[in-house]
Scaffold this motif. Structure first.
Motif, mmCIF file in Angstrom:
data_model
loop_
_atom_site.group_PDB
_atom_site.id
_atom_site.type_symbol
_atom_site.label_atom_id
_atom_site.label_comp_id
_atom_site.label_asym_id
_atom_site.label_seq_id
_atom_site.Cartn_x
_atom_site.Cartn_y
_atom_site.Cartn_z
ATOM 1 N N PHE A 88 85.631 84.715 36.440
ATOM 2 C CA PHE A 88 86.954 84.175 36.098
ATOM 3 C C PHE A 88 88.054 85.190 36.377
ATOM 4 C CE2 PHE A 88 90.376 82.820 33.200
ATOM 5 C CZ PHE A 88 90.484 81.489 33.589
ATOM 6 N N TYR A 89 87.797 86.457 36.043
ATOM 7 C CA TYR A 89 88.762 87.503 36.393
ATOM 8 C C TYR A 89 88.043 88.766 36.829
ATOM 9 C CZ TYR A 89 88.038 89.688 31.762
ATOM 10 O OH TYR A 89 87.496 90.306 30.648
ATOM 11 N N ASP A 90 88.748 89.552 37.605
ATOM 12 C CA ASP A 90 88.228 90.820 38.109
ATOM 13 C C ASP A 90 88.346 91.868 37.000
ATOM 14 O OD1 ASP A 90 87.777 93.281 39.301
ATOM 15 O OD2 ASP A 90 88.893 92.798 41.127
ATOM 16 N N PRO A 91 87.231 92.367 36.481
ATOM 17 C CA PRO A 91 87.282 93.308 35.356
ATOM 18 C C PRO A 91 87.983 94.620 35.691
ATOM 19 C CG PRO A 91 85.060 93.198 36.264
ATOM 20 C CD PRO A 91 85.845 92.097 36.904
ATOM 21 N N GLU A 92 88.135 94.933 36.974
ATOM 22 C CA GLU A 92 88.825 96.155 37.357
ATOM 23 C C GLU A 92 90.346 95.999 37.274
ATOM 24 O OE1 GLU A 92 87.295 99.042 38.091
ATOM 25 O OE2 GLU A 92 85.439 97.977 37.548
ATOM 26 N N LYS A 93 90.801 94.764 37.073
ATOM 27 C CA LYS A 93 92.237 94.516 37.106
ATOM 28 C C LYS A 93 92.804 94.090 35.758
ATOM 29 C CE LYS A 93 92.318 93.662 42.050
ATOM 30 N NZ LYS A 93 92.726 92.787 43.173
ATOM 31 N N VAL A 94 92.091 94.391 34.716
ATOM 32 C CA VAL A 94 92.602 94.210 33.362
ATOM 33 C C VAL A 94 92.722 95.586 32.735
ATOM 34 C CG1 VAL A 94 90.272 93.816 32.444
ATOM 35 C CG2 VAL A 94 92.260 93.101 31.132
ATOM 36 N N HIS A 95 93.815 95.824 31.995
ATOM 37 C CA HIS A 95 94.108 97.153 31.462
ATOM 38 C C HIS A 95 94.295 97.088 29.950
ATOM 39 C CE1 HIS A 95 94.667 98.767 35.537
ATOM 40 N NE2 HIS A 95 95.151 97.563 35.800
ATOM 41 N N VAL A 96 93.460 97.827 29.256
ATOM 42 C CA VAL A 96 93.548 97.914 27.801
ATOM 43 C C VAL A 96 94.622 98.936 27.451
ATOM 44 C CG1 VAL A 96 92.315 98.489 25.683
ATOM 45 C CG2 VAL A 96 91.140 97.243 27.522
ATOM 46 N N LEU A 97 95.561 98.555 26.625
ATOM 47 C CA LEU A 97 96.708 99.413 26.344
ATOM 48 C C LEU A 97 96.332 100.635 25.513
ATOM 49 C CD1 LEU A 97 99.777 99.778 26.571
ATOM 50 C CD2 LEU A 97 100.016 98.350 24.522
ATOM 51 N N ASP A 98 95.590 100.404 24.412
ATOM 52 C CA ASP A 98 95.194 101.491 23.508
ATOM 53 C C ASP A 98 96.387 102.365 23.120
ATOM 54 O OD1 ASP A 98 92.574 101.074 22.850
ATOM 55 O OD2 ASP A 98 91.785 102.145 24.580
ATOM 56 N N HIS A 99 97.446 101.718 22.648
ATOM 57 C CA HIS A 99 98.645 102.453 22.207
ATOM 58 C C HIS A 99 98.477 102.895 20.764
ATOM 59 C CE1 HIS A 99 102.943 103.402 21.644
ATOM 60 N NE2 HIS A 99 102.738 102.912 20.429
ATOM 61 N N GLU A 100 98.839 104.124 20.501
ATOM 62 C CA GLU A 100 98.891 104.626 19.128
ATOM 63 C C GLU A 100 100.120 105.517 19.006
ATOM 64 O OE1 GLU A 100 96.106 106.717 15.677
ATOM 65 O OE2 GLU A 100 95.264 106.243 17.665
ATOM 66 N N GLY A 101 101.074 105.083 18.171
ATOM 67 C CA GLY A 101 102.320 105.816 18.018
ATOM 68 C C GLY A 101 102.717 105.949 16.568
ATOM 69 N N ALA A 102 103.976 106.257 16.338
ATOM 70 C CA ALA A 102 104.463 106.477 14.980
ATOM 71 C C ALA A 102 104.479 105.197 14.158
ATOM 72 C CB ALA A 102 105.867 107.074 15.030
ATOM 73 N N PHE A 103 104.691 104.052 14.833
ATOM 74 C CA PHE A 103 104.834 102.790 14.106
ATOM 75 C C PHE A 103 103.758 101.762 14.422
ATOM 76 C CE2 PHE A 103 109.039 104.671 14.465
ATOM 77 C CZ PHE A 103 109.516 104.582 13.163
ATOM 78 N N PHE A 104 103.121 101.871 15.586
ATOM 79 C CA PHE A 104 102.210 100.823 16.012
ATOM 80 C C PHE A 104 100.911 101.393 16.569
ATOM 81 C CE2 PHE A 104 106.551 99.212 16.705
ATOM 82 C CZ PHE A 104 106.531 98.154 15.807
ATOM 83 N N LYS A 105 99.836 100.687 16.267
ATOM 84 C CA LYS A 105 98.541 100.956 16.874
ATOM 85 C C LYS A 105 98.064 99.626 17.445
ATOM 86 C CE LYS A 105 93.981 102.956 16.047
ATOM 87 N NZ LYS A 105 93.082 103.611 15.055
ATOM 88 N N VAL A 106 98.103 99.506 18.770
ATOM 89 C CA VAL A 106 97.855 98.225 19.426
ATOM 90 C C VAL A 106 96.856 98.441 20.559
ATOM 91 C CG1 VAL A 106 98.880 96.291 20.667
ATOM 92 C CG2 VAL A 106 100.201 97.459 18.883
ATOM 93 N N ARG A 107 95.740 97.761 20.490
ATOM 94 C CA ARG A 107 94.721 97.930 21.514
ATOM 95 C C ARG A 107 95.057 97.144 22.781
ATOM 96 N NH1 ARG A 107 90.251 95.299 23.540
ATOM 97 N NH2 ARG A 107 88.592 96.664 24.328
ATOM 98 N N GLY A 108 95.321 95.816 22.649
ATOM 99 C CA GLY A 108 95.451 94.964 23.820
ATOM 100 C C GLY A 108 94.077 94.680 24.401
#
Length: 443
Positions: free
Chosen positions: A184-204
């Motif tokens: 269904f989708y190319d696994p090499e073309k999806v990007h997990v954000l994995d953001h961790e900052g002062a206010f937010f921790k968001v994986r994506g």
């Protein structure tokens, strides 16, 4: 020849505080989808760039003077993202912009909702980035008071970074949808954000696909230094409330310079808000203005001022505006006090001035005189267009069609057709290249 960008602000069915008391205002129209749809379609027929809905997350303000809130029409409205999704199905070209607060939302929610509207509309969504300023909003979200100003803007800056990072979760051709191989989708073309900052921790990643515009257009409103920084870095459009052409030129030059220093090839488009009272003659325009001004209830007028400069009910309405008042933490408040001082306004005159344009600039005149002024601003480095805030709808849209747009077109200052199908194409903005929307930490 360069042409203006023009948007129509549709909140409340009118920006004059007494719009709802006008004989031609239909009670309940601010909750009637068919009325909004008709206005949006009229704006699209005239090739306006966008419609816009501001928003708040509370019945904002304090009931001062006592009883004032019950005289205010701005306490019941439709949620704007839901409304824009519905309007998207009834229009084809006009941009769809709404406010969503960075103070009482989460980046994942905002990224997903605006991406969905962009898909539904075929690439016409825009997010107006704001921070929430009222304690009433805080009290609806498990808090007793609003966040301190510096914290609100720091959160907003990270919020926009995270949202743009989520919009960059998938490369343009990630979804191959190959029925034969089952991929269904190319696994090499999806990007997990994995953001961790002062206010937010968001994986994506975001559970959406790249949108027709690459990502929705970003709009910003606010004149503070922190707001300008966010705008210079991220915004495609900036709404302002400049009252004079000199003030507007200073803001315009400052924001364009900030964007240039950040290396942006496309600086934000600057669109001051403006409320128009227009008629075939000056007398006709003045009569429209006077009719609405006569409907302002003093309680409602004083309540507008309370939100910015405090309770003035203990002072004579026809006496001077006190100058020793501590202004609030909103950029508009300082400007109001300065205007009262410069023009020697009484309290009544100040609330009448604010009511006429809902803190923004307003003009009363003929098509020729008003377009002369708009052209001066546009051609002398004060703006790239205007966010039109009609005093009354749908009448304000009708006045644009009858008076203002023909005059602008006769001077070559506004389009006769849309140049494409997306809001970015209408604005003359490039589609973002994949990866340009990622966060600083990931880029």
């Amino acid at each position: 020849m360069k042409q203006m960008s023009l948007g129509l602000s549709m909140r409340y069915h009118g920006y004059h505080v007494a719009a709802w008391r006008h004989p031609e205002y239909r009670p309940g129209c601010n909750l009637d989808f068919s009325s909004y749809r008709a206005i949006a379609q009229a704006a699209e027929a005239e090739k306006l760039d966008m419609i816009f809905f501001a928003d708040g997350l509370a019945v904002r303000g304090v009931d001062r003077p006592e009883g004032a809130m019950s005289h205010d029409m701005r306490n019941a409205e439709l949620e704007p993202l839901t409304l824009l999704a519905a309007i998207a199905g009834a229009t084809r070209h006009i941009g769809l912009v709404a406010t969503a607060s960075t103070t009482y939302n989460e980046p994942y929610h905002i990224a997903r909702k605006f991406a969905s509207i962009d898909h539904i509309s075929g690439g016409r969504a825009g997010w107006n980035v704001v921070t929430s300023w009222s304690d009433q909003e805080a009290q609806n979200f498990n808090k007793t008071a609003n966040l301190p100003r510096e914290e609100r803007y720091a959160r907003a800056a990270e919020f926009v970074d995270v949202t743009k990072g989520l919009w960059a979760s998938w490369e343009e051709d990630a979804f191959v949808r190959n029925k034969e191989t089952g991929e269904f989708y190319d696994p090499e073309k999806v990007h997990v954000l994995d953001h961790e900052g002062a206010f937010f921790k968001v994986r994506g990643p975001l559970n959406s696909a790249p949108t027709p515009q690459g990502h929705p257009v970003i709009v910003q409103a606010g004149a503070s230094a922190q707001g300008r920084d966010i705008a210079a870095r991220h915004a495609d459009i900036v709404y302002t409330v400049a009252q004079t052409v000199e003030e507007a030129r200073d803001f315009y030059a400052d924001l364009k310079s900030r964007a240039a220093e950040l290396g942006r090839e496309e600086p934000p488009l600057i669109m001051p808000g403006i409320t128009l009272y227009v008629g075939a003659t000056q007398a006709e325009a003045q009569a429209k203005f006077d009719e609405l001004q006569a409907l302002i209830d003093p309680l409602a007028g004083l309540n507008i001022l309370y939100n910015f400069v405090g309770d003035l009910s203990g002072y004579p309405l026809d006496g001077p505006v006190p100058q020793d008042l501590p202004h609030s933490n909103i950029s508009i408040a300082k400007g109001l006090l300065q205007k009262a001082k410069d023009e020697d306004l009484t309290i009544r005159q100040l609330y009448e001035t604010v009511a006429a344009g809902f803190t923004g600039r307003y003009m009363i005149g003929t098509p020729e005189s008003i377009v002369d002024d708009m052209q001066l601003w546009f051609e002398t480095g004060a703006c790239d267009g205007f966010n039109i805030c009609p005093p009354l709808l749908p009448q304000g849209m009708e006045d644009l069609s009858r008076f203002i747009l023909p005059e602008l077109r006769s001077r070559g200052l506004f389009r006769t057709d849309y140049p494409g199908t997306t809001l970015r194409e209408t604005l003359g903005r490039k589609r973002p290249v994949f990866g340009a929307a990622r966060t600083l930490a990931e880029a």
